[in-house]
Design a protein around this motif. Structure first.
Motif, PDB file in Angstrom:
ATOM      1  N   ASP B  14     -13.173 -87.089  10.083  1.00  0.00           N
ATOM      2  CA  ASP B  14     -13.058 -87.111   8.413  1.00  0.00           C
ATOM      3  C   ASP B  14     -11.788 -87.007   8.332  1.00  0.00           C
ATOM      4  N   THR B  15     -11.064 -86.040   8.656  1.00  0.00           N
ATOM      5  CA  THR B  15      -9.513 -85.830   8.262  1.00  0.00           C
ATOM      6  C   THR B  15      -8.639 -87.011   8.919  1.00  0.00           C
ATOM      7  N   SER B  16      -9.116 -87.640   9.960  1.00  0.00           N
ATOM      8  CA  SER B  16      -8.398 -88.734  10.402  1.00  0.00           C
ATOM      9  C   SER B  16      -8.845 -89.986   9.457  1.00  0.00           C
ATOM     10  N   LEU B  17     -10.006 -90.193   9.277  1.00  0.00           N
ATOM     11  CA  LEU B  17     -10.445 -91.282   8.506  1.00  0.00           C
ATOM     12  C   LEU B  17      -9.804 -91.418   7.020  1.00  0.00           C
ATOM     13  N   ILE B  18      -9.974 -90.226   6.300  1.00  0.00           N
ATOM     14  CA  ILE B  18      -9.315 -90.088   5.053  1.00  0.00           C
ATOM     15  C   ILE B  18      -7.866 -90.244   5.014  1.00  0.00           C
ATOM     16  N   LEU B  19      -7.196 -89.689   5.974  1.00  0.00           N
ATOM     17  CA  LEU B  19      -5.551 -89.905   5.951  1.00  0.00           C
ATOM     18  C   LEU B  19      -5.396 -91.532   6.203  1.00  0.00           C
ATOM     19  N   ILE B  46      -4.373 -93.762  13.529  1.00  0.00           N
ATOM     20  CA  ILE B  46      -5.207 -92.850  12.947  1.00  0.00           C
ATOM     21  C   ILE B  46      -6.735 -93.318  12.825  1.00  0.00           C
ATOM     22  N   PHE B  47      -6.968 -94.482  12.225  1.00  0.00           N
ATOM     23  CA  PHE B  47      -8.160 -94.997  11.978  1.00  0.00           C
ATOM     24  C   PHE B  47      -8.826 -95.206  13.517  1.00  0.00           C
ATOM     25  N   GLY B  48      -8.091 -95.472  14.385  1.00  0.00           N
ATOM     26  CA  GLY B  48      -8.799 -95.540  16.173  1.00  0.00           C
ATOM     27  C   GLY B  48      -9.247 -94.364  16.105  1.00  0.00           C
ATOM     28  N   ARG B  49      -8.546 -93.106  16.174  1.00  0.00           N
ATOM     29  CA  ARG B  49      -8.779 -91.969  16.408  1.00  0.00           C
ATOM     30  C   ARG B  49     -10.231 -91.506  15.571  1.00  0.00           C
ATOM     31  N   ALA B  50      -9.960 -91.777  14.255  1.00  0.00           N
ATOM     32  CA  ALA B  50     -11.357 -91.589  13.603  1.00  0.00           C
ATOM     33  C   ALA B  50     -12.700 -92.067  13.974  1.00  0.00           C
ATOM     34  N   PHE B  80     -15.532 -83.463   5.368  1.00  0.00           N
ATOM     35  CA  PHE B  80     -15.075 -82.174   5.814  1.00  0.00           C
ATOM     36  C   PHE B  80     -13.399 -82.421   6.018  1.00  0.00           C
ATOM     37  N   ASN B  81     -12.883 -83.477   5.523  1.00  0.00           N
ATOM     38  CA  ASN B  81     -11.690 -84.028   5.406  1.00  0.00           C
ATOM     39  C   ASN B  81     -10.666 -82.866   4.899  1.00  0.00           C
ATOM     40  N   SER B 222     -12.117 -77.627   1.759  1.00  0.00           N
ATOM     41  CA  SER B 222     -12.668 -78.586   2.702  1.00  0.00           C
ATOM     42  C   SER B 222     -13.669 -78.218   3.738  1.00  0.00           C
ATOM     43  N   ARG B 223     -13.404 -76.972   4.193  1.00  0.00           N
ATOM     44  CA  ARG B 223     -14.454 -76.339   5.059  1.00  0.00           C
ATOM     45  C   ARG B 223     -15.632 -76.256   4.620  1.00  0.00           C
TER      46      ARG B 223
END
Lengths: 313, 250
Positions: B14-19, B46-50, B80-81, B222-223
């Motif tokens: 989620d963190t990677s996706l939203i960033l 970062i999208f790839g990682r997400a 949970f980003n 966020s947690r």
């Protein structure tokens, strides 16, 4: 007398199918024609990032998002090679950008049409990039070396773009009924504007004659348009869609499709600035440029300080 | 354990996706062409990682969902980003200062995660380390440039830092999932990264003449999937097509 010799040399190169390189002598009109054509091409890539960019944040799957983002980035990269190719003719990037931002320079008018649904991303890849490839394959054999070489690289990426566009259209056309409707609607809206991309009919095309003579272009607008239609009509059929042209029919005698002309009045009107997105596209480019001004200034100021420090040290 | 691994992977995804979603808003609008391409490249990484992380999370969940189901069919109270990732881009200085804070953390974090006993996470992490090394060089060099460029660039940078700093504390927050997985040699003990991170960030800020805001208060939430108001809009935009056509494939 020397000029005559140089001109002969230039003509002889063209006759032998040799490339003209930046350091070679070239007629002023040839140089001007190329600067106009290559910079317009570069501007088209940069402005072309906007209609598709409109869907990056809404791409409907992670895979689609990655592909679209990479595609839009490619367009920017193409803009970069093309600006560099134009610079080799003695114009600066600033001059070209200034011409774009003040509305003096043109870019492909197709990007003044809006992208209204996700299917438009597919239609642009399939039709718009497909039409661009027709032109660009021909330009790979263009007489100006840097332009020709930029085109070789660009063509490779564009054919990937076309495939991804067609893949989206396939997904939609064989998907749910709403998806198919979306695909048909996109085809209806993009068909004629795409046909316009090849430029006005040969009889009315003011720049074509020289371009052919100088081997910058090697086929006429109408020839390219016909080839595009022949190729695309079959794909429309495969997708189970219908082109918005009742006259689109195979003509055995000419071994090509008959088709209706696009509305050339609309073409002229959009070029003049009356498309629904003309103002927004230009405003968007201007805003990015203006908002980036302090960034560019900071980079230059920092560069100068670095230079001074290294001199002092 | 199984749930912890799902929760942990989902949080990272989620963190990677939203960033990346935030960064991709810059595409086509960068301050100049080369920079537009560079930032788009970073968003792509970062999208790839997400995608990789959410794919793995979906697998660990074991309910037949895919990475797209997780990305497009959850609401903001199930995301949970880290809060820092959903903050608006602001100007280029704010985007770069946010990025430098995250890159500095991510390089330390993924370097450790690459040693995880969970081989999938370790694999994703070791690929990411190469990418983040470049991202960090990029964002750090812009922070130094802005800090030493013009008065305007410096004041924008300081303002960006003032706005974003309160979201940096969350980077190091741990919960039960972290502790469960640390015991198994799967997760990274975030306490062990904090000192290094502070050292590197302070050094960067010194080079850029930045002053760390005096406020000691750090935002949290966020947690527990508690967010700022921004996330709702990000999701409304990002999820609109799949939500409108829930039976369609894309």
């Amino acid at each position: 007398m020397e000029t005559i010799n140089l001109e002969d040399l230039f003509e002889a190169k063209l006759a032998k199918n040799e490339m003209i390189e930046p350091k070679d002598w070239m007629p002023e009109n040839y140089r001007k024609h190329l600067i106009r054509q290559i910079s317009q091409h570069a501007h088209s890539e940069i402005v072309g990032m906007l209609p598709e960019g409109n869907w990056i944040t809404r791409a409907p799957s992670l895979r689609a998002k990655l592909i679209l983002l990479a595609k839009v980035q490619d367009e920017g990269g193409h803009g970069l090679y093309l600006y560099t190719a134009a610079e080799s003719l003695g114009i600066t990037r600033e001059e070209m950008l200034d011409a774009l931002l003040t509305g003096k320079a043109k870019y492909s008018s197709i990007f003044n049409y809006p992208t209204l649904s996700w299917a438009d991303v597919g239609a642009i890849g399939w039709l718009v990039d497909g039409a661009a490839i027709m032109n660009q394959v021909m330009l790979q054999r263009s007489s100006y070396g840097p332009y020709s070489r930029a085109m070789v690289r660009i063509c490779k990426e564009e054919s990937f773009h076309q495939r991804q566009g067609y893949e989206i259209m396939t997904q939609l056309s064989f998907g749910t009924s709403e998806q198919k409707e979306m695909a048909q609607d996109a085809l209806n809206r993009w068909w004629y504007p795409t046909l316009m991309m090849f430029g006005p009919p040969d009889v009315e095309s003011p720049n074509s004659e020289n371009a052919i003579k100088w081997r910058i272009k090697r086929e006429t607008n109408d020839q390219l348009r016909q080839r595009f239609i022949n190729q695309t009509a079959i794909q429309v059929e495969y997708l189970g869609l219908v082109a918005p042209d009742k006259n689109l029919k195979w003509n055995e005698k000419k071994q090509g499709y008959d088709y209706s002309d696009p509305d050339w009045n609309e073409f002229k009107s959009v070029i003049k600035g009356n498309g629904i997105c003309n103002k927004d596209r230009l405003l968007s480019r201007n805003n990015s440029h203006k908002n980036g001004e302090w960034v560019r200034e900071a980079a230059i100021a920092f560069g100068k300080k670095q230079e001074q420090e290294s001199k002092a040290a | 354990m199984k749930d912890s691994l799902y929760n942990y992977t989902l949080r990272l995804g989620d963190t990677s996706l939203i960033l990346a979603q935030r960064l991709s808003e810059w595409t086509g609008h960068g301050p100049f062409l080369e920079e537009d391409l560079a930032l788009t490249n970073i968003a792509l990484d970062i999208f790839g990682r997400a995608k990789g992380l959410l794919e793995y999370a979906a697998k660990k969940e074991g309910k037949g969902r895919t990475e797209d189901d997780l990305a497009f069919f959850r609401s903001d109270r199930e995301f949970f980003n880290l809060l820092i990732t959903e903050q608006p881009n602001g100007d280029y200085a704010k985007t770069m200062i946010r990025q430098s804070i995250i890159d500095c953390f991510d390089l330390l974090f993924y370097t450790e995660l690459a040693k995880s006993k969970d081989l999938t996470l370790a694999g994703i992490a070791s690929k990411s380390v190469k990418e983040i090394t470049y991202h960090k060089r990029h964002s750090f060099s812009w922070v130094v440039r802005f800090g030493n460029g013009t008065e305007e660039s410096f004041s924008r940078l300081q303002k960006g830092l003032n706005e974003i700093w309160a979201y940096s504390g969350e980077l190091f927050e741990m919960n039960e999932d972290d502790h469960n997985l640390i015991k198994e040699g799967i997760a990274v003990d975030l306490d062990s990264l904090k000192q290094k991170w502070e050292l590197e960030i302070k050094e960067l800020f010194e080079k850029a003449n930045l002053v760390i805001p005096e406020t000691l208060f750090m935002q949290q939430g966020s947690r527990k999937a508690l967010h700022s108001e921004y996330l709702g809009y990000i999701l409304a935009e990002m999820q609109s097509i799949p939500r409108m056509h829930p039976n369609a494939k894309w």
